[in-house]
Design a protein around this motif. Structure first.
Motif, PDB file in Angstrom:
ATOM      1  N   CYS A  63      42.562  45.854  29.937  1.00  0.00           N
ATOM      2  CA  CYS A  63      42.068  44.634  30.779  1.00  0.00           C
ATOM      3  C   CYS A  63      41.716  43.492  29.689  1.00  0.00           C
ATOM      4  O   CYS A  63      41.498  43.625  28.370  1.00  0.00           O
ATOM      5  CB  CYS A  63      41.107  44.880  31.597  1.00  0.00           C
TER       6      CYS A  63
ATOM      7  N   ASP B 232      38.395  31.899  39.106  1.00  0.00           N
ATOM      8  CA  ASP B 232      39.653  32.209  39.819  1.00  0.00           C
ATOM      9  C   ASP B 232      40.509  32.992  39.060  1.00  0.00           C
ATOM     10  O   ASP B 232      41.763  32.375  38.951  1.00  0.00           O
ATOM     11  CB  ASP B 232      39.944  30.578  39.834  1.00  0.00           C
ATOM     12  N   LYS B 233      40.067  33.900  38.363  1.00  0.00           N
ATOM     13  CA  LYS B 233      40.877  34.856  37.668  1.00  0.00           C
ATOM     14  C   LYS B 233      40.685  36.178  38.427  1.00  0.00           C
ATOM     15  O   LYS B 233      39.756  36.575  38.943  1.00  0.00           O
ATOM     16  CB  LYS B 233      40.362  35.006  36.342  1.00  0.00           C
ATOM     17  N   PRO B 234      41.749  37.167  38.237  1.00  0.00           N
ATOM     18  CA  PRO B 234      41.476  38.203  38.949  1.00  0.00           C
ATOM     19  C   PRO B 234      40.210  39.167  38.674  1.00  0.00           C
ATOM     20  O   PRO B 234      39.772  39.013  37.236  1.00  0.00           O
ATOM     21  CB  PRO B 234      42.817  39.300  38.259  1.00  0.00           C
TER      22      PRO B 234
ATOM     23  N   PHE C  65      45.652  44.963  33.087  1.00  0.00           N
ATOM     24  CA  PHE C  65      44.896  43.942  34.258  1.00  0.00           C
ATOM     25  C   PHE C  65      44.395  42.593  33.580  1.00  0.00           C
ATOM     26  O   PHE C  65      43.560  42.566  32.705  1.00  0.00           O
ATOM     27  CB  PHE C  65      43.625  44.700  34.810  1.00  0.00           C
ATOM     28  N   ASP C  66      45.092  41.495  34.269  1.00  0.00           N
ATOM     29  CA  ASP C  66      44.908  40.235  33.489  1.00  0.00           C
ATOM     30  C   ASP C  66      43.445  39.601  34.039  1.00  0.00           C
ATOM     31  O   ASP C  66      43.629  38.556  34.675  1.00  0.00           O
ATOM     32  CB  ASP C  66      46.032  39.297  33.855  1.00  0.00           C
ATOM     33  N   GLY C  67      42.395  39.921  33.983  1.00  0.00           N
ATOM     34  CA  GLY C  67      41.205  39.391  34.198  1.00  0.00           C
ATOM     35  C   GLY C  67      39.879  40.453  33.628  1.00  0.00           C
ATOM     36  O   GLY C  67      39.935  41.066  33.105  1.00  0.00           O
TER      37      GLY C  67
ATOM     38  N   ARG D 175      48.772  43.853  37.806  1.00  0.00           N
ATOM     39  CA  ARG D 175      48.301  42.973  36.800  1.00  0.00           C
ATOM     40  C   ARG D 175      47.378  42.035  37.201  1.00  0.00           C
ATOM     41  O   ARG D 175      46.217  41.574  36.600  1.00  0.00           O
ATOM     42  CB  ARG D 175      49.444  42.326  36.282  1.00  0.00           C
ATOM     43  N   ASN D 176      47.288  41.396  38.610  1.00  0.00           N
ATOM     44  CA  ASN D 176      46.784  40.412  39.248  1.00  0.00           C
ATOM     45  C   ASN D 176      45.944  40.888  40.394  1.00  0.00           C
ATOM     46  O   ASN D 176      44.997  40.272  41.063  1.00  0.00           O
ATOM     47  CB  ASN D 176      47.332  39.424  39.489  1.00  0.00           C
ATOM     48  N   GLY D 177      45.693  42.551  40.801  1.00  0.00           N
ATOM     49  CA  GLY D 177      44.982  42.964  41.697  1.00  0.00           C
ATOM     50  C   GLY D 177      45.630  43.889  42.479  1.00  0.00           C
ATOM     51  O   GLY D 177      46.603  44.533  42.163  1.00  0.00           O
TER      52      GLY D 177
ATOM     53  N   ASP E 219      49.649  48.657  35.662  1.00  0.00           N
ATOM     54  CA  ASP E 219      49.805  47.554  34.670  1.00  0.00           C
ATOM     55  C   ASP E 219      48.578  47.255  33.927  1.00  0.00           C
ATOM     56  O   ASP E 219      47.400  47.492  34.428  1.00  0.00           O
ATOM     57  CB  ASP E 219      50.270  46.389  35.466  1.00  0.00           C
TER      58      ASP E 219
ATOM     59  N   ASP F 218      38.221  42.028  49.308  1.00  0.00           N
ATOM     60  CA  ASP F 218      38.673  40.786  48.063  1.00  0.00           C
ATOM     61  C   ASP F 218      37.440  39.738  48.230  1.00  0.00           C
ATOM     62  O   ASP F 218      37.837  38.988  47.568  1.00  0.00           O
ATOM     63  CB  ASP F 218      39.829  40.312  48.073  1.00  0.00           C
TER      64      ASP F 218
END
Length: 339
Positions: A19, A42-44, A60-62, A333-335, A58, A171
């Protein structure tokens, strides 16, 4: 932001994804502050408890926020113990703590992995008991308004492995603490599986606790030895007519009648009878002792686990005409994503 922090130690499947940012919080105020900060960016964002109900497919981009808050407070009424439990408490440790302090009612749910904060989300349950039977209220942070709110048992919209936190509040909520009500007039629940061998007149809560632990440990692999997320599939619920059709065609089928007239089928039995117990592909497998559990044989990826799950779902559907649903959350990657 570089994706450089390994999440392998923090998910029981032992999946080696990473991450961009990991925050560990130990107090309620810190938890609220970090969640609102991450949400505003406003990011994952991924809220992590014990990591026992999670498949990472994947990097995790956040931000991953790991909840380590602790605390168990107890008050009493004439007929019940009222517990306030912080979200980061370990669930099994709570069950044991209650029994050590002569508070019965949770013993059927011994050894369920994960934290207390995750328990209401999918209304955890085992051996004839579900969380909603003891849950008094749930307190959560509303990420959209920044307010701390409390829902009553009824407002949580509990259902089989379901709640408002998987629906309307998905969420946008982070569970902070859970209120439990344990009746002082204890009535053992011996309706399920190996517990039926006990006599309600002589059984103790410790007897049930020990039996549940014994059975679970004999069937379920230790995640420290073989990565897994416990039961991977929900037990499917069918109509009485559908159950009769299945029982006629498959006389040994295992089902439990529910109060609304429907029947809950044993997903493990369906998978076993479909010939999948012990089946392996691409580093993932169906556990040889308990077909309800998918395992990481050492080299599995989140995608290979999902691929195996899809194969199990398709095979069971083809044989029985019954659709299995996964229990764990699948994260991309985004959630959260669909399996």
């Amino acid at each position: 932001m570089s994706i450089s922090i390994s999440l392998k130690p923090f998910n029981t499947f032992g999946l080696d994804q990473r991450c961009a940012r990991l925050v560990e919080v130990t107090s309620r105020n810190e938890l609220i502050k970090e969640c609102l900060k991450a949400f505003a960016a406003d990011k994952p964002m991924l809220i992590l408890g014990g990591g026992s109900n999670l498949v990472l497919t994947d990097d995790f981009d956040g931000t991953v926020i790991r909840i380590l808050t602790r605390g168990i407070e107890v008050t009493e009424t004439d007929d019940a113990f009222l517990l306030t439990v912080e979200a980061g408490e370990n669930w099994h440790a709570l069950v044991e703590h209650c029994l050590q302090h002569n508070m019965q009612g949770l013993e059927n749910m011994a050894l369920i992995p994960g934290t207390v904060g995750a328990a209401p989300i999918q209304n955890i349950g085992a051996y004839g008991i579900e969380l909603n039977q003891m849950c008094d209220w749930v307190e959560y942070l509303d990420l959209q308004t920044g307010e701390v709110k409390r829902l009553s048992n009824e407002e949580c919209l509990f259902d089989y492995r379901d709640s408002i936190f998987k629906g309307e509040l998905r969420d946008r909520s982070v569970i902070l603490s859970v209120g439990l009500r344990l009746a002082k007039m204890w009535q053992p629940n011996l309706s399920y599986g190996p517990l039926t061998e006990f006599s309600p007149d002589t059984v103790t809560a410790w007897d049930i606790f020990k039996k549940v632990c014994e059975v679970r440990q004999s069937k379920l692999p230790d995640p420290k030895v073989l990565g897994n997320a416990g039961s991977f599939f929900k037990n499917p619920v069918v109509t009485a007519a559908e159950y009769q059709r299945l029982a006629t065609e498959f006389p040994g089928i295992v089902g439990y009648a529910l109060s609304d007239g429907t029947v809950k089928l044993a997903a493990g039995w369906l998978i076993d009878q479909a010939g999948l117990k012990g089946y392996q592909q691409k580093g993932a497998g169906v556990h040889a002792n308990q077909a309800l559990v998918l395992v990481n044989l050492g080299e599995a990826t989140g995608e290979s686990v999902c691929e195996l799950a899809r194969y199990v779902i398709a095979t069971v559907s083809a044989k029985f005409g019954v659709k299995l649903e996964p229990e764990p959350r699948v994260m991309g990657r985004n959630g959260e994503i669909s399996i």
